[in-house]
Design an enzyme around this catalytic site. Structure first.
Site, PDB file in Angstrom:
ATOM      1  N   GLN A  66       6.659  -4.717   4.654  1.00  0.00           N
ATOM      2  CA  GLN A  66       6.508  -6.128   4.086  1.00  0.00           C
ATOM      3  C   GLN A  66       5.707  -6.381   2.897  1.00  0.00           C
ATOM      4  O   GLN A  66       5.896  -7.611   2.704  1.00  0.00           O
ATOM      5  CB  GLN A  66       6.061  -6.632   5.349  1.00  0.00           C
ATOM      6  N   ASP A  99      -4.637  -6.601  18.426  1.00  0.00           N
ATOM      7  CA  ASP A  99      -5.341  -5.929  19.078  1.00  0.00           C
ATOM      8  C   ASP A  99      -5.553  -5.906  20.205  1.00  0.00           C
ATOM      9  O   ASP A  99      -5.741  -5.498  21.280  1.00  0.00           O
ATOM     10  CB  ASP A  99      -5.841  -5.108  18.301  1.00  0.00           C
ATOM     11  N   ASN A 105       6.717 -10.970   4.626  1.00  0.00           N
ATOM     12  CA  ASN A 105       5.288 -10.304   5.960  1.00  0.00           C
ATOM     13  C   ASN A 105       4.901 -11.446   5.965  1.00  0.00           C
ATOM     14  O   ASN A 105       5.054 -12.151   6.146  1.00  0.00           O
ATOM     15  CB  ASN A 105       4.872 -11.114   3.833  1.00  0.00           C
ATOM     16  N   ASP A 146      -2.383   1.890  11.304  1.00  0.00           N
ATOM     17  CA  ASP A 146      -2.199   1.921  10.053  1.00  0.00           C
ATOM     18  C   ASP A 146      -1.563   2.187   8.635  1.00  0.00           C
ATOM     19  O   ASP A 146      -1.583   3.025   9.048  1.00  0.00           O
ATOM     20  CB  ASP A 146      -3.138   0.858   9.453  1.00  0.00           C
ATOM     21  N   ARG A 152       0.633  -1.220  -0.041  1.00  0.00           N
ATOM     22  CA  ARG A 152       0.259   0.153  -0.278  1.00  0.00           C
ATOM     23  C   ARG A 152       0.491   1.306   0.055  1.00  0.00           C
ATOM     24  O   ARG A 152       1.128   2.229   0.554  1.00  0.00           O
ATOM     25  CB  ARG A 152      -1.052   0.150   1.427  1.00  0.00           C
TER      26      ARG A 152
END
Length: 631
Positions: A205, A373, A234, A261, A176
């Site tokens: 990653q 989380d 990853n 994120d 991303r």
């Protein structure tokens, strides 16, 4: 009480929360998060901290980003009085209000402003936090008559001497690159935020490296030696975030680390607010930021979340609103937003951790994604460290309701990791719950022709019962294995559009009648029985080559799909379509395997729980993660 101050006074005090305005690049949709304006009024925003209210207007700062969430500061911090300081130039009036937990509004104080020349007036209001135990916000409104009034450098401040803090940011990314670089640019473009940062760790990653992005050099120049990009295989979100924790503990002296994120749109001031809240806390707390909807930016998607320990599922915290649209209903008009809610965990779209808590709690579990989380906050809470989800500190993120992770490859991690976290932290005997819930979900999936999802959930149970010894080994290997299993089934194979398949055989009116859900237990039972019988019969000869119905994602429910022989089903995000085909043989075999797996899970649960709990210290130790990163 009100009083005038000198021009440098705000800078001499600790700023808990700046009053900020939209950026020039922000869409108009976000404006209600910063200003509460009547329809006919449009204030002039000339900088992030400067706005001009036009003549003959009333504009309120009772907004998500600019009202002060007083009840949270009262409950969790040493701040007993907050001081609103601002600069005002022109003519008008500033009035301060507060709300009660039920949303009722109270006028506190106000002051007329009339300046001459270019020099602004320094205005100050002191407000006690005494009445905010159960809820309530503080905000100010601006009134003008025949001329405009400029408000600048407004801030909610404290006279307390708060300890200095070094802050790091930790993020992880997998292909991303645009989103990740945009977040780095947002950190570097705000000088106040940049000044607060000591380190920015990026665990890259992916196969597409952020260092190759056209604007990475620009972001790196803004952040300077604060930025450290670490390329690794990853290992999922838990491996990426654990790397940020590891680097923070082992190779820096920072006092706080904020995880966030890679696929977010950032309001940088949220970082400062969470950091100040943690600095002012009476005892160490994890500080989470709320989730705003990336696709509808005026919406608050998640106000706060808890783990229901009786069913061991996520849910909204008691009293929390979900998917609230500030563009339709302002903070002042929404009574439920004024009650303080208590969360037990916060998603790692943005969440801040004091160093002390990491040292005492350890690193995340090697879960790849999902539940890491929630587990971390549950583990910290058992050591006396709560999680606070702080209003006014928010980040835009894709809502989970628009993702396919209930039935795609992530279903494996949802189930396996939920079982692991339940085994580690549940105070209850979950055998009956697991058996009942698991078989019910499996039947619904089989009736919906989601054979691939059932298959990987069976693997999730198998891997959970295999115990903790292989959990680290599975980090780099389990996703390819899950993907291999899914590829064996048609429901996991997608094409861009239903146009890639022949047109459906059933007419739209017939399909519409089938979409009507059963509404009472007798009808639900009858329809389920009918669907079960249907799934044991041979499908129509042409159903494997031509879908009977094109089903949108929101209508892909068992009572419809369970009575079909085939259908195309859209992904929730609209990115693709799968051709699901009924297969009685696969139905019987997976049902048989699921029954056996869940019976075994119930029988072996007590032993599995003891085994996982005994392994927790090693699974979360710095030394165990060091071996992963070094290899």
């Amino acid at each position: 009480m009100t009083e005038q101050g000198n021009t440098n006074r705000t800078g001499a005090h600790a700023v808990l929360q700046r009053v900020i305005l939209p950026r020039g690049t922000d869409p108009v949709d976000v404006r209600p998060l910063y200003l509460d304006e009547p329809d006919a009024i449009h204030s002039l925003v000339s900088a992030r901290t400067k706005v001009t209210i036009p003549g003959s207007a009333r504009v309120s700062f009772a907004s998500y980003f600019n009202a002060f969430p007083a009840s949270y500061w009262k409950r969790w911090t040493r701040v007993s009085e907050v001081v609103l300081r601002l600069s005002a130039r022109g003519a008008g009036r500033v009035d301060v209000y507060r709300s009660k937990p039920n949303g009722d509004q109270v006028h506190l104080t106000g002051q007329a402003v009339r300046t001459e020349g270019a020099e602004p007036a320094q205005v100050e209001f002191r407000i006690s936090l005494a009445p905010f135990e159960d809820g309530g916000w503080i905000w100010f409104d601006v009134f003008t008559e025949d001329s405009p009034l400029e408000i600048s450098d407004a801030a909610w401040t404290t006279d307390l001497q708060l300890p200095p803090t070094r802050l790091s940011i930790g993020t992880t990314t997998f292909n991303r690159v645009d989103d990740c670089v945009n977040s780095l640019l947002a950190l570097g473009e705000d000088p106040v935020v940049l000044d607060a940062l000591t380190k920015v760790y990026v665990a890259d990653q992916g196969t597409q490296k952020i260092s190759s992005h056209p604007r990475f050099t620009e972001a790196a120049a803004l952040l300077g030696d604060r930025l450290e990009v670490i390329e690794q295989g990853n290992l999922g979100g838990s491996g990426g975030f654990s790397r940020a924790f590891f680097e923070t503990i082992e190779h820096s002296d920072v006092d706080q680390i904020m995880l966030m994120d890679d696929d977010i749109s950032l309001e940088p001031d949220s970082i400062l607010r969470a950091s100040m809240f943690a600095r002012a806390a009476t005892a160490p707390v994890i500080v989470g930021s709320q989730m705003l909807n990336l696709q509808a930016k005026a919406r608050l998607h998640s106000m706060g979340e808890v783990v229901d320990l009786s069913s061991f599922t996520w849910r909204a915290a008691p009293g929390a609103l979900t998917d609230h649209d500030f563009g339709l209903k302002s903070l002042r008009e929404t009574k439920k937003l004024h009650r303080r809610i208590d969360a037990t965990y916060n998603g790692w779209w943005m969440c801040l951790f004091p160093r002390e808590i990491i040292k005492a709690t350890g690193l995340p579990l090697p879960l790849f994604i999902k539940w890491d989380d929630a587990e971390y906050s549950l583990r910290a809470l058992e050591k006396g460290y709560p999680t606070v989800t702080l209003p006014g500190s928010g980040v835009w993120h894709m809502p989970w309701t628009d993702k396919n992770d209930a039935s795609d490859w992530t279903a494996y991690f949802h189930l396996r990791n939920r079982l692991i976290v339940a085994a580690l932290h549940t105070p209850h005997d979950h055998r009956k719950v697991l058996l009942k819930q698991g078989l019910r979900v499996t039947i619904r999936r089989l009736l919906s022709m989601e054979y691939s999802t059932v298959a990987i959930e069976l693997k999730a149970i198998e891997d959970f019962l295999a115990g903790p010894d292989r959990l680290f080994d599975l980090l780099p290997t389990v996703l390819p294995e899950v993907q291999r299993i899914r590829k064996q089934y048609a429901d996991a194979q997608t094409l861009p559009s239903a146009s890639e398949f022949p047109p459906p055989t059933l007419d739209a009116v017939h399909a519409e009648r089938m979409l009507r859900p059963p509404v009472n237990p007798a009808k639900i039972a009858a329809q389920a029985a009918q669907a079960l019988l249907h799934n044991l019969r041979p499908p129509a000869p042409d159903a494997a080559d031509r879908p009977q119905v094109n089903v949108p994602a929101g209508s892909a429910l068992w009572f419809l799909l369970g009575n079909l022989d085939s259908a195309t089903v859209s992904n929730p995000d609209g990115s693709g379509v799968a051709f699901r085909k009924r297969d009685p043989e696969v139905f019987r075999e997976l049902a048989k395997q699921a029954t056996s797996a869940y019976r075994r899970l119930a029988a072996e649960w007590p032993t599995a729980k003891d085994t996982w709990r005994a392994a927790l210290p090693e699974l979360t130790s710095v030394e165990s993660w060091r071996k992963v990163f070094e290899s």
